[in-house]
Design a protein around this motif. Structure first.
Motif, PDB file in Angstrom:
ATOM      1  N   LEU A 202       0.831  -1.202   0.000  1.00 31.63           N
ATOM      2  CA  LEU A 202       0.000   0.000   0.000  1.00 31.63           C
ATOM      3  C   LEU A 202       0.867   1.254   0.000  1.00 31.63           C
ATOM      4  O   LEU A 202       0.604   2.213  -0.745  1.00 31.63           O
ATOM      5  CB  LEU A 202      -0.926  -0.012   1.215  1.00 31.63           C
ATOM      6  CG  LEU A 202      -1.807   1.220   1.428  1.00 31.63           C
ATOM      7  CD1 LEU A 202      -2.641   1.529   0.185  1.00 31.63           C
ATOM      8  CD2 LEU A 202      -2.703   1.021   2.643  1.00 31.63           C
ATOM      9  N   ALA A 203       1.903   1.271   0.805  1.00 36.60           N
ATOM     10  CA  ALA A 203       2.807   2.421   0.846  1.00 36.60           C
ATOM     11  C   ALA A 203       3.483   2.634  -0.507  1.00 36.60           C
ATOM     12  O   ALA A 203       3.621   3.774  -0.979  1.00 36.60           O
ATOM     13  CB  ALA A 203       3.856   2.227   1.929  1.00 36.60           C
ATOM     14  N   ARG A 257      -9.490 -10.255   3.676  1.00 38.37           N
ATOM     15  CA  ARG A 257     -10.224  -9.211   2.937  1.00 38.37           C
ATOM     16  C   ARG A 257     -10.517  -8.013   3.853  1.00 38.37           C
ATOM     17  O   ARG A 257     -10.389  -6.854   3.432  1.00 38.37           O
ATOM     18  CB  ARG A 257     -11.529  -9.783   2.391  1.00 38.37           C
ATOM     19  CG  ARG A 257     -12.228  -8.871   1.372  1.00 38.37           C
ATOM     20  CD  ARG A 257     -13.573  -9.454   0.955  1.00 38.37           C
ATOM     21  NE  ARG A 257     -13.467 -10.851   0.554  1.00 38.37           N
ATOM     22  CZ  ARG A 257     -13.102 -11.255  -0.664  1.00 38.37           C
ATOM     23  NH1 ARG A 257     -12.800 -10.349  -1.591  1.00 38.37           N
ATOM     24  NH2 ARG A 257     -13.032 -12.542  -0.947  1.00 38.37           N
ATOM     25  N   GLU A 258     -10.910  -8.283   5.093  1.00 37.16           N
ATOM     26  CA  GLU A 258     -11.171  -7.203   6.042  1.00 37.16           C
ATOM     27  C   GLU A 258      -9.905  -6.390   6.306  1.00 37.16           C
ATOM     28  O   GLU A 258      -9.965  -5.166   6.452  1.00 37.16           O
ATOM     29  CB  GLU A 258     -11.701  -7.767   7.359  1.00 37.16           C
ATOM     30  CG  GLU A 258     -13.135  -8.253   7.318  1.00 37.16           C
ATOM     31  CD  GLU A 258     -13.570  -8.827   8.656  1.00 37.16           C
ATOM     32  OE1 GLU A 258     -13.876  -8.029   9.567  1.00 37.16           O
ATOM     33  OE2 GLU A 258     -13.596 -10.059   8.798  1.00 37.16           O
ATOM     34  N   PHE A 259      -8.769  -7.075   6.385  1.00 37.45           N
ATOM     35  CA  PHE A 259      -7.502  -6.361   6.587  1.00 37.45           C
ATOM     36  C   PHE A 259      -7.234  -5.442   5.396  1.00 37.45           C
ATOM     37  O   PHE A 259      -6.826  -4.282   5.571  1.00 37.45           O
ATOM     38  CB  PHE A 259      -6.357  -7.356   6.766  1.00 37.45           C
ATOM     39  CG  PHE A 259      -5.117  -6.738   7.377  1.00 37.45           C
ATOM     40  CD1 PHE A 259      -4.825  -6.925   8.717  1.00 37.45           C
ATOM     41  CD2 PHE A 259      -4.248  -5.961   6.616  1.00 37.45           C
ATOM     42  CE1 PHE A 259      -3.685  -6.353   9.288  1.00 37.45           C
ATOM     43  CE2 PHE A 259      -3.116  -5.386   7.170  1.00 37.45           C
ATOM     44  CZ  PHE A 259      -2.827  -5.576   8.507  1.00 37.45           C
ATOM     45  N   TYR A 266      -8.226   3.362   5.024  1.00 38.01           N
ATOM     46  CA  TYR A 266      -7.544   4.310   5.901  1.00 38.01           C
ATOM     47  C   TYR A 266      -6.912   5.453   5.113  1.00 38.01           C
ATOM     48  O   TYR A 266      -6.808   6.584   5.597  1.00 38.01           O
ATOM     49  CB  TYR A 266      -6.483   3.584   6.732  1.00 38.01           C
ATOM     50  CG  TYR A 266      -5.689   4.499   7.633  1.00 38.01           C
ATOM     51  CD1 TYR A 266      -6.286   5.137   8.727  1.00 38.01           C
ATOM     52  CD2 TYR A 266      -4.348   4.754   7.383  1.00 38.01           C
ATOM     53  CE1 TYR A 266      -5.566   5.988   9.536  1.00 38.01           C
ATOM     54  CE2 TYR A 266      -3.613   5.605   8.199  1.00 38.01           C
ATOM     55  CZ  TYR A 266      -4.228   6.216   9.274  1.00 38.01           C
ATOM     56  OH  TYR A 266      -3.502   7.069  10.079  1.00 38.01           O
ATOM     57  N   VAL A 267      -6.496   5.151   3.863  1.00 34.35           N
ATOM     58  CA  VAL A 267      -5.908   6.187   2.993  1.00 34.35           C
ATOM     59  C   VAL A 267      -6.852   6.516   1.835  1.00 34.35           C
ATOM     60  O   VAL A 267      -6.426   6.969   0.766  1.00 34.35           O
ATOM     61  CB  VAL A 267      -4.528   5.752   2.462  1.00 34.35           C
ATOM     62  CG1 VAL A 267      -3.522   5.697   3.605  1.00 34.35           C
ATOM     63  CG2 VAL A 267      -4.596   4.408   1.751  1.00 34.35           C
ATOM     64  N   ASN A 268      -8.146   6.242   2.051  1.00 30.18           N
ATOM     65  CA  ASN A 268      -9.189   6.598   1.085  1.00 30.18           C
ATOM     66  C   ASN A 268      -8.982   5.967  -0.287  1.00 30.18           C
ATOM     67  O   ASN A 268      -9.107   6.616  -1.331  1.00 30.18           O
ATOM     68  CB  ASN A 268      -9.277   8.131   0.940  1.00 30.18           C
ATOM     69  CG  ASN A 268      -9.604   8.810   2.247  1.00 30.18           C
ATOM     70  OD1 ASN A 268     -10.560   8.439   2.928  1.00 30.18           O
ATOM     71  ND2 ASN A 268      -8.785   9.790   2.623  1.00 30.18           N
ATOM     72  N   ARG A 269      -8.673   4.673  -0.289  1.00 33.29           N
ATOM     73  CA  ARG A 269      -8.532   3.924  -1.526  1.00 33.29           C
ATOM     74  C   ARG A 269      -9.411   2.680  -1.445  1.00 33.29           C
ATOM     75  O   ARG A 269      -9.757   2.204  -0.364  1.00 33.29           O
ATOM     76  CB  ARG A 269      -7.080   3.490  -1.775  1.00 33.29           C
ATOM     77  CG  ARG A 269      -6.062   4.611  -1.852  1.00 33.29           C
ATOM     78  CD  ARG A 269      -6.244   5.512  -3.055  1.00 33.29           C
ATOM     79  NE  ARG A 269      -5.087   6.376  -3.258  1.00 33.29           N
ATOM     80  CZ  ARG A 269      -4.830   7.482  -2.589  1.00 33.29           C
ATOM     81  NH1 ARG A 269      -5.661   7.872  -1.621  1.00 33.29           N
ATOM     82  NH2 ARG A 269      -3.765   8.215  -2.872  1.00 33.29           N
ATOM     83  N   ASP A 270      -9.769   2.149  -2.625  1.00 31.82           N
ATOM     84  CA  ASP A 270     -10.547   0.915  -2.721  1.00 31.82           C
ATOM     85  C   ASP A 270      -9.586  -0.202  -3.119  1.00 31.82           C
ATOM     86  O   ASP A 270      -8.969  -0.144  -4.187  1.00 31.82           O
ATOM     87  CB  ASP A 270     -11.645   1.072  -3.771  1.00 31.82           C
ATOM     88  CG  ASP A 270     -12.565  -0.150  -3.852  1.00 31.82           C
ATOM     89  OD1 ASP A 270     -12.190  -1.215  -3.322  1.00 31.82           O
ATOM     90  OD2 ASP A 270     -13.646  -0.044  -4.469  1.00 31.82           O
ATOM     91  N   TYR A 271      -9.477  -1.206  -2.259  1.00 33.16           N
ATOM     92  CA  TYR A 271      -8.516  -2.274  -2.538  1.00 33.16           C
ATOM     93  C   TYR A 271      -8.804  -2.995  -3.854  1.00 33.16           C
ATOM     94  O   TYR A 271      -7.896  -3.527  -4.512  1.00 33.16           O
ATOM     95  CB  TYR A 271      -8.467  -3.269  -1.380  1.00 33.16           C
ATOM     96  CG  TYR A 271      -9.536  -4.342  -1.410  1.00 33.16           C
ATOM     97  CD1 TYR A 271      -9.292  -5.575  -2.032  1.00 33.16           C
ATOM     98  CD2 TYR A 271     -10.784  -4.146  -0.818  1.00 33.16           C
ATOM     99  CE1 TYR A 271     -10.263  -6.561  -2.065  1.00 33.16           C
ATOM    100  CE2 TYR A 271     -11.745  -5.130  -0.851  1.00 33.16           C
ATOM    101  CZ  TYR A 271     -11.491  -6.332  -1.468  1.00 33.16           C
ATOM    102  OH  TYR A 271     -12.445  -7.303  -1.510  1.00 33.16           O
TER     103      TYR A 271
END
Length: 334
Positions: A202-203, A257-259, A266-271
């Motif tokens: 993610l980072a 999936r929940e993780f 948390y960073v306003n993105r859709d996984y």
């Protein structure tokens, strides 16, 4: 001053445990394997000149696959406590190298127990047991009396190590205890473990350094806690009036999936925009559900988890973002 040996000191748990024991005035001896590159990153902030900084941390080269080496270290150091954390600990990898996993993760424990017996050392012994021993779970939630049903070479090796610890306790009146720890994570988690794989990716995605994150089974359910708190339970087990076995868990379960959802939201993105499924990451046999009952530890050790699932995810996401920013001298937009 008490002395302790920590095998696996350069790992996530080992580094947090070393910090804890040093804060309590221990002289800490860590066993590390010789490698061609430095692998002490998690403890570099601790490993200072003990004569200048009064930090009683000493590292020794060793390998739990070498019984003679284990005997020599136990004899020479004569520790009050031994925390055995070292293992080949990646479940998926254990299917690729089952013999090595059995030798290191399973028989390695027997070598260390035998070293204590042969030297006559009166050390208290902690064995890092695992929730993976439950595998195809026979009871929900899992507690100390739940039958084991491992579903991987890693889980099977840990079952062997567990019972060897019990056998040495009962056969030789040894203070030997098993901590059956459910999944515990932190910013120091290895980068190939699923939670850290997610937060690190993610980072990199936010920094424009990575486009996709390839994952396996998103529906596996795990009981995730904070590793920094779990090492406190290890310490408390060896301060307990009798040697016993304890489940350490949060009592909550969340899917992979929940993780993902929690981390990306948390960073306003859709996984869904970044994650793709790759069958290579599926295990030959899956462990679908792990959830622990830590009532015994709460009652007898006065230990219970403090960090909630959402807070744990936040801690890990923030740490990986800060690490990327620091390494690449950039500022990531959230």
């Amino acid at each position: 001053m008490k002395k302790a040996i920590i095998t696996g000191i350069t790992g996530q748990d080992g580094s947090y445990l070393a910090e804890l024991l040093l804060s309590k005035g221990y002289e800490v001896h860590g066993i590390i394997r010789r490698a061609s590159t430095f692998n002490t990153g998690r403890i570099d902030h601790l490993y200072k000149d003990p004569h200048v900084n009064n930090v009683k941390l000493f590292l020794h080269y060793g390998d739990i696959a070498d019984s003679a080496n284990m005997i020599k270290l136990v004899h020479d150091i004569a520790p009050d406590e031994i925390y055995h954390l070292a293992a080949q600990s990646h479940v998926r990898v254990s299917f690729d190298i089952p013999e090595y996993t059995g030798d290191v993760t399973g028989i390695g424990t027997a070598r260390l127990l035998e070293a204590i017996r042969m030297t006559g050392c009166k050390s208290k012994f902690y064995q890092a047991s695992s929730s993976e021993m439950y595998g195809l779970v026979q009871e929900v939630p899992q507690k100390e009396t739940t039958p084991f049903y491992p579903r991987s070479p890693y889980g099977a090796a840990k079952v062997y190590a567990y019972w060897m610890t019990v056998n040495y306790r009962e056969s030789y009146n040894m203070f030997a205890t098993n901590g059956i720890l459910f999944n515990h994570e932190s910013p120091r988690r290895g980068e190939t473990f699923v939670t850290r794989k997610i937060t690190r990716a993610l980072a990199h995605i936010l920094a424009g350094m990575q486009d996709k994150l390839y994952m396996g089974n998103l529906d596996s359910k795990r009981d995730w806690g904070y590793a920094k708190e779990y090492v406190e339970a290890m310490y408390l087990m060896l301060q307990h009036h009798t040697a016993d076995d304890f489940v350490i868990a949060t009592g909550e379960t969340h899917t992979v999936r929940e993780f993902l959802i929690e981390a990306f939201s948390y960073v306003n993105r859709d996984y869904n925009d970044f994650v793709e499924i790759d069958p290579v990451y599926f295990r030959p046999t899956e462990v679908d559900l792990l959830i622990g009952d830590g009532a015994k530890a709460e009652k007898e050790l006065n230990w219970k988890p403090k960090t909630a699932f959402k807070d744990l995810v936040k801690i890990m996401v923030e740490a990986d973002i800060e690490a990327v920013e620091s390494l690449h001298k950039i500022k990531i937009k959230r």
